[in-house]
Write a protein that holds these residues in place. Sequence first.
Motif, PDB file in Angstrom:
ATOM      1  N   GLU A   1      11.854   6.106 -15.206  1.00 17.09           N
ATOM      2  CA  GLU A   1      12.643   5.203 -16.057  1.00 17.09           C
ATOM      3  C   GLU A   1      12.748   3.821 -15.402  1.00 17.09           C
ATOM      4  OE1 GLU A   1      16.706   6.153 -18.250  1.00 17.09           O
ATOM      5  OE2 GLU A   1      17.030   5.698 -16.138  1.00 17.09           O
ATOM      6  N   ALA A   2      12.999   3.803 -14.095  1.00 13.24           N
ATOM      7  CA  ALA A   2      13.103   2.512 -13.394  1.00 13.24           C
ATOM      8  C   ALA A   2      11.770   1.780 -13.396  1.00 13.24           C
ATOM      9  CB  ALA A   2      13.588   2.735 -11.968  1.00 13.24           C
ATOM     10  N   LEU A   3      10.683   2.518 -13.244  1.00 11.11           N
ATOM     11  CA  LEU A   3       9.365   1.874 -13.247  1.00 11.11           C
ATOM     12  C   LEU A   3       9.083   1.234 -14.605  1.00 11.11           C
ATOM     13  CD1 LEU A   3       7.304   4.464 -11.176  1.00 11.11           C
ATOM     14  CD2 LEU A   3       7.739   2.072 -10.573  1.00 11.11           C
ATOM     15  N   GLY A   4       9.695   1.780 -15.623  1.00 15.10           N
ATOM     16  CA  GLY A   4       9.542   1.189 -16.953  1.00 15.10           C
ATOM     17  C   GLY A   4      10.217  -0.165 -17.080  1.00 15.10           C
ATOM     18  N   ARG A   5      11.145  -0.448 -16.182  1.00 18.26           N
ATOM     19  CA  ARG A   5      11.888  -1.724 -16.250  1.00 18.26           C
ATOM     20  C   ARG A   5      11.242  -2.816 -15.412  1.00 18.26           C
ATOM     21  NH1 ARG A   5      17.715  -0.183 -14.314  1.00 18.26           N
ATOM     22  NH2 ARG A   5      18.028  -2.440 -14.525  1.00 18.26           N
ATOM     23  N   ILE A   6      10.316  -2.443 -14.541  1.00 21.53           N
ATOM     24  CA  ILE A   6       9.747  -3.449 -13.641  1.00 21.53           C
ATOM     25  C   ILE A   6       8.228  -3.425 -13.732  1.00 21.53           C
ATOM     26  CG2 ILE A   6      11.682  -3.244 -12.040  1.00 21.53           C
ATOM     27  CD1 ILE A   6       9.880  -1.552 -10.226  1.00 21.53           C
ATOM     28  N   ASP A   7       7.571  -4.370 -13.066  1.00 22.49           N
ATOM     29  CA  ASP A   7       6.118  -4.359 -12.995  1.00 22.49           C
ATOM     30  C   ASP A   7       5.703  -4.536 -11.534  1.00 22.49           C
ATOM     31  OD1 ASP A   7       5.806  -7.162 -12.273  1.00 22.49           O
ATOM     32  OD2 ASP A   7       6.521  -7.583 -14.308  1.00 22.49           O
ATOM     33  N   PRO A   8       4.408  -4.461 -11.240  1.00 24.47           N
ATOM     34  CA  PRO A   8       3.986  -4.477  -9.825  1.00 24.47           C
ATOM     35  C   PRO A   8       4.309  -5.775  -9.091  1.00 24.47           C
ATOM     36  CG  PRO A   8       2.263  -3.560 -11.201  1.00 24.47           C
ATOM     37  CD  PRO A   8       3.290  -4.106 -12.142  1.00 24.47           C
TER      38      PRO A   8
ATOM     39  N   LEU B   1      -1.677  -3.993  -5.357  1.00 25.25           N
ATOM     40  CA  LEU B   1      -2.681  -4.859  -4.734  1.00 25.25           C
ATOM     41  C   LEU B   1      -3.117  -5.937  -5.726  1.00 25.25           C
ATOM     42  CD1 LEU B   1      -3.851  -4.735  -1.902  1.00 25.25           C
ATOM     43  CD2 LEU B   1      -5.842  -3.558  -2.849  1.00 25.25           C
ATOM     44  N   ALA B   2      -3.281  -5.532  -6.965  1.00 30.08           N
ATOM     45  CA  ALA B   2      -3.720  -6.484  -8.010  1.00 30.08           C
ATOM     46  C   ALA B   2      -2.664  -7.563  -8.226  1.00 30.08           C
ATOM     47  CB  ALA B   2      -3.986  -5.731  -9.308  1.00 30.08           C
ATOM     48  N   ALA B   3      -1.412  -7.214  -7.956  1.00 30.55           N
ATOM     49  CA  ALA B   3      -0.341  -8.204  -8.124  1.00 30.55           C
ATOM     50  C   ALA B   3      -0.202  -9.081  -6.873  1.00 30.55           C
ATOM     51  CB  ALA B   3       0.975  -7.492  -8.414  1.00 30.55           C
ATOM     52  N   SER B   4      -1.126  -8.904  -5.913  1.00 30.49           N
ATOM     53  CA  SER B   4      -1.156  -9.720  -4.681  1.00 30.49           C
ATOM     54  C   SER B   4       0.142  -9.644  -3.894  1.00 30.49           C
ATOM     55  CB  SER B   4      -1.440 -11.196  -5.016  1.00 30.49           C
ATOM     56  OG  SER B   4      -2.629 -11.290  -5.697  1.00 30.49           O
ATOM     57  N   ARG B   5       0.679  -8.461  -3.848  1.00 26.95           N
ATOM     58  CA  ARG B   5       1.935  -8.347  -3.111  1.00 26.95           C
ATOM     59  C   ARG B   5       1.877  -7.090  -2.240  1.00 26.95           C
ATOM     60  NH1 ARG B   5       5.373  -6.270  -4.969  1.00 26.95           N
ATOM     61  NH2 ARG B   5       6.372  -6.174  -2.957  1.00 26.95           N
ATOM     62  N   MET B   6       1.294  -7.207  -1.101  1.00 25.19           N
ATOM     63  CA  MET B   6       1.173  -6.018  -0.255  1.00 25.19           C
ATOM     64  C   MET B   6       1.434  -6.431   1.190  1.00 25.19           C
ATOM     65  SD  MET B   6       0.494  -2.730  -0.392  1.00 25.19           S
ATOM     66  CE  MET B   6      -0.420  -2.401  -1.893  1.00 25.19           C
ATOM     67  N   ASP B   7       2.685  -6.296   1.621  1.00 27.59           N
ATOM     68  CA  ASP B   7       2.971  -6.681   2.999  1.00 27.59           C
ATOM     69  C   ASP B   7       2.726  -5.476   3.921  1.00 27.59           C
ATOM     70  OD1 ASP B   7       5.208  -5.020   2.951  1.00 27.59           O
ATOM     71  OD2 ASP B   7       6.551  -6.620   2.338  1.00 27.59           O
ATOM     72  N   PRO B   8       2.739  -5.704   5.231  1.00 32.24           N
ATOM     73  CA  PRO B   8       2.419  -4.610   6.157  1.00 32.24           C
ATOM     74  C   PRO B   8       3.316  -3.390   5.968  1.00 32.24           C
ATOM     75  CG  PRO B   8       2.446  -6.698   7.330  1.00 32.24           C
ATOM     76  CD  PRO B   8       2.928  -6.984   5.943  1.00 32.24           C
ATOM     77  N   HIS B   9       4.569  -3.631   5.675  1.00 29.86           N
ATOM     78  CA  HIS B   9       5.482  -2.503   5.520  1.00 29.86           C
ATOM     79  C   HIS B   9       5.083  -1.664   4.305  1.00 29.86           C
ATOM     80  CE1 HIS B   9       9.013  -0.198   6.229  1.00 29.86           C
ATOM     81  NE2 HIS B   9       9.525  -0.472   5.045  1.00 29.86           N
ATOM     82  N   ASP B  10       4.723  -2.339   3.221  1.00 26.38           N
ATOM     83  CA  ASP B  10       4.256  -1.596   2.043  1.00 26.38           C
ATOM     84  C   ASP B  10       2.988  -0.810   2.365  1.00 26.38           C
ATOM     85  OD1 ASP B  10       6.331  -2.360   0.468  1.00 26.38           O
ATOM     86  OD2 ASP B  10       5.276  -4.020  -0.498  1.00 26.38           O
ATOM     87  N   LYS B  11       2.118  -1.444   3.143  1.00 28.89           N
ATOM     88  CA  LYS B  11       0.876  -0.736   3.514  1.00 28.89           C
ATOM     89  C   LYS B  11       1.209   0.550   4.252  1.00 28.89           C
ATOM     90  CE  LYS B  11      -2.389  -4.530   3.750  1.00 28.89           C
ATOM     91  NZ  LYS B  11      -3.107  -5.462   4.597  1.00 28.89           N
ATOM     92  N   ALA B  12       2.142   0.455   5.166  1.00 29.21           N
ATOM     93  CA  ALA B  12       2.517   1.648   5.930  1.00 29.21           C
ATOM     94  C   ALA B  12       3.087   2.715   5.004  1.00 29.21           C
ATOM     95  CB  ALA B  12       3.532   1.282   7.000  1.00 29.21           C
ATOM     96  N   ARG B  13       3.895   2.273   4.032  1.00 25.96           N
ATOM     97  CA  ARG B  13       4.500   3.254   3.122  1.00 25.96           C
ATOM     98  C   ARG B  13       3.445   3.935   2.256  1.00 25.96           C
ATOM     99  NH1 ARG B  13       9.886   0.904   0.490  1.00 25.96           N
ATOM    100  NH2 ARG B  13       8.611  -0.914   0.015  1.00 25.96           N
TER     101      ARG B  13
END
Lengths: 593, 748
Positions: free
Chosen positions: B132-139, B176-188
Amino acid sequence: MRRMSTTRDTSVDLNGLLTVLGEHLYSTPKVAVRELVQNAHDSITRRIIEGGPVEGPRIDVEADADAGTITISDNGAGLTEAEIHSYLATIGAGYTRLLRGRSDDLIGQFGLGFLSAFVISDEVVVTTTSFRTPHERWEYRSRGGLNYDVRSVPPAGECTTVVLHVKPLHRTLLDDQQLERTLRRYCVLLEHPVHMDGQRINVSPPWRRQLSDPTEQAAAELQFAADFDPVFQPLCTLPVVASGNSDARGLLWVHDGSTYGNSDNRSMSVFVRGMLLDDDATDLLPRWAGFVGGVVESTRLVPTASREDLQRNDAYLATQAALSEALVTGLAQLAAERPEVWRRITRRHSEAMLGAALVDDRLFDVIAPNVVVPTAGGELRPDELVRDGRVHLTYEATGGFREMLFAALQVPLALGFRYGVSGFLHKWCQARGITLVEVGTAEGDDALFQPAELDDSATAWLQRNLADEGEEVVLARFAPASLPLVRVVDQKAELRKRLDDDEADARISAMALAMARLYTDRLKDRAAARVYVNLDNPALAAVVAAHMMENPRAEEGAMVLRALKNVISATGLLLPSLDVLNAVVERAVEDNG
Amino acid sequence: MNIWAWYERALSDMTAAGQGELARKFRQFSNDVFEHRHEAADAAYPELLAAANAAGNPWLEVWTRHWYLQSLSIRHETRRQLHLAVETLELAHRPATEQCPQSVCVVQDMCLAYRAADGPGYAPERLAVAEEALGRIDPSWSCFACINVERFAALRDAGRTDELLSAVEAAYDAQLAASRMDPHDKARFGKWFIIAGNPERGLALADQAVRAGSRARVGDYRHTIATALVALGRWQEAAVELGLIDSAIDDDRVDSWLAVHEELVARGVHEHDWLVAAKALNECREYQRNGAHWIALQIADRLVRLAAGRGARASAEAALAVLEAAAADLRDPQREGPRIAIARATVASIPTPELPCAVDELEPYLSEGEIDPERALDLVRAARGLAPDNEGLVFAEGRYLSAVGRATDADALLWSRVQAQPASEALAMAFLQAMWHDAAALDRLADMIRDDQPSLSAWTRANAAARRGQWAEVAANCATVVDYDNDAVNTRRLWAFACRQLHQFDQELSLRLDVLRLSAEPVDGDRWEVLVPATVVERWDVVREQAAALNLQLESEEGPVDERWGYVRVSYGADDERFAMRTGPATAVITSADHISQATQRYGDRVVLVPTALYPRPDPCPDDWVPTLPHVVTTHPGGYATYEFDAVWPGDDTWDAFRAAFHADEADVQRFSDSDYELVDSESGDGVQAVYAMVVVPSDWTPLRTLERLRELTAEWTTPWFAPRLAEAAGVDAEPHQALARRFGITD
């Protein structure tokens, strides 16, 4: 004696190298002065190693604003002509490669420091005599470092003089005061004497000499810290001695200027072989030590390529641990042996201390007896907060009803919304098996009131006459006796009510709300508010007595109390005026009894 | 979408409004949480919440709560997290906050709490909420990864692992397509690639995070690498990356550390010793206590197996107890029945060790041999099975429990034995000593032994009351002890101390004299203590007698002691000290006026002191050192009033004459400024030497009389003075004083 001059090219892309040095490696052009003084110092050391003791080893630094020059002289080993050539020749392409790759390995490479002269100078002139060839003297001269001339000049003693013709951009370095500050900052711990305008710049730091009189030693340490720290006056110093895998030694000091909360005024300077390498090594100090400055020297800490930062290796971690240990043991020693200083520390940094006590258990034990905690009535030591086996804490930032109540009861009320207070008192009370009452929470408010009993019919009558919808009457006895009843909202029940409300369905997305209700469904038996009825209150006692005697005015008395309940809850009615209201209720009931 | 843009603006506004320090605190708070400095977050949170409230900024309140929820989540303080998350969810969906992007973050906080409490139990709800939350946001939202991680976790816990890899890949590609991938996200994402069955990709992402990520989180990222290496069968490398359990404890990831550790133990790469077991068990218990039942359950399950693997029965039993408790707290307490049955069978299969000697010889055997404490614990337990009432073995078991880091179990054991044998003085005393600092535990002991050991019960109760500062209760219980044992000395000392707190000085004196009488060789400390109540009740004969015994030379031979012993500081509490002239062993007269408050004016007060200095004499002792002695009671209030007095410095002689005249009036003038003190005369612009002082007069002097006396004594002065407050109090025209105050820049 040869008097010819030879012009040679430097065999490296110096322009590129100087750009790297000037713009990227060094944070400030002042570092160039440091590097040249370091070279002079190394030169004296080399002469002592290779040629035996030097009579009156000495480095002199002078600025001539009119001529636009800085001159650095030393009576060290000096250079032969061959050494001059090989000195520059060693700065081959290898440096560039090193800079690109394993940059940390640059440290200690001969000649890099000298190159930094070109970062700030249009022209550099070096006149030198090697102690091995005392009858020869050579002049090296280069503009921009791309090529250089070397020629023989008449002998003039065994010394080396470096004259920097400072670039217009860096003329501020020529200011005497500026230059002196630079030298005092970077060279203060060098072993061989450094002079400027005849005045000695460097000192023997107090940790390298132990004065027989401890008072004088303490004064020397405090003076050193005061001279060294450009921002904060030191309040006291703590020694750092080599321990474990750390060879760091030096001083820490507690700032005399107040900090509050999580202010981070840490400062830490690291000297390696007498030269300041990092004056921003704050990460060597624990984060809680926002009120501490320090300086250490070490031979194990390894600088990075810029020689302005430190490599995060095992030696770094060991130094971190050693500094943390020095702080904890030093503060503990102060608390035990110099209580007047310790009290001043706890006054200056009380909030930071409360926060620090949470981080380190040993520090907690040191800090706990003497730290002060902010309360609604001023600062108190933790043991002064205890009343009847309890410590009371509020999160209400503004003086509300509860604050007034506690003032009337003369019970200290710690301000839980201030930095560190809540965490500290939780830990302190837990360690002592003392109850911490968090006033304003359901559990906390419950703990404030001592349970009492009446027969069932009187209890039911009070429930009917004093409680509004959703309220539960709780019989109790509490001070002050002038307060007949208190209404306390149950926050968990409030939360459930808000989430059960139909309006919540509109506000909160369905699945999230359903999940939240999994939690609040467990709270369904809780009343929205409790009305604590004070059986010690004379007006309430009169009303109850009237009810028992079937006095018809009892319900009117109860109505007044019920109204009073809402007024007290809403406005925090001043307690003194309650006496008048109590008398009114009592008289109203008695007049018709 | 930059979900933090509003926050940066709010902090900039705060800085522009002169609250830069507060803005810095908010920034520091989220840094502290991200870098796992939870104690610092604990310290700051209430203050920041109050600040957000005071600023009337509900978005900032949601933000502060969200970051604190992250802190609670990281350290598995699930019970607090769940309540706060639900409360914050409601707050974050009110009209004033519903547009705040962190209302989505709070959904994550709530999911995390349910995941720790019972991951599989709440998996369907968590999955629904995440989707449901993913429906409210985008990448482009920076919470995209957070919510997706909750979705992955819910899928795994729901047993839908076959969908996991495609879910992870899709979310990763979208972000990745939204150009938002910081190191912490990569680790996750890396971590979830590993769980989903693609450890190579997980390893590569975690490697990138180590190189580019925050130094403070490298431990986390290296742990992910270790997990990948285990999945790839690269055991030795995994062991290097995994590190010690201590760093996992610091970072609150003992559960995942133990998962890798168990694999490495099975391959003989890691060793599972008693120390690791004890550390993990303590963490596991804390998680269970704090409501992270599912995490505790998984750790406990592993600990049972690992303990069984090395035949450590006591450790296995302790882990099994946590496993059972955690299972009982799950949404469906029966769900983990099969797992518990296996664990019980595993524990039952561990053989009880055979004793290497007779029961009575076990303790010497253990203390002489180099046996690890876990093994020793099993042997002692085996011995206790043979001799259940042997008190020595109870103490030995307590010692070994403490040695393996299970001090609370040692206390619990002792308590269980006290309950079983309430008449045992040895057990009760051992418990009293172990728990002397804990008032609540002492109360329990006092209740338990009340019938069998009434005297010790009363003594325990007195100690508990003393911890709480309940002095009347201390006195009553000490009296009970003395009824049983009329020669009790220590009891009388505590009782006397309570009497002093209650200001029952006659009783205190009687008890202190009893202590001297009952002591074979009275110690000086007890004699000093006698001086206090004796002075308060004016038993000068007793004071003189004890002073003589202490070799104190008094000037007179009878009557009150009123001498000049030198200056002391009198301490009235944490931050209130006054200079005083000590007039006898335990008496002083306050000589410093309070320039802040009339309410605490103590000038001239005659007080009784505790004659031992609050702080030790420093060594070496500076010449100007003055001892600080705690105030006990004020016997004769001084009765003085004070008024502020400012003046341009009239000159040394004039000032001295002025002071002397006041002294002749039995009043005083106390100068608070030093010789460097200057005021700026706004008429000339020049600095002039000045004085700031307090005029101290008997309280029966009216303000008008004081003002008139000042006028008389300064009639010849050529320099101005002013006392606006005194003039106001005297009811005369204060304007000339106020005008001078303004002229010299003195403002309230």
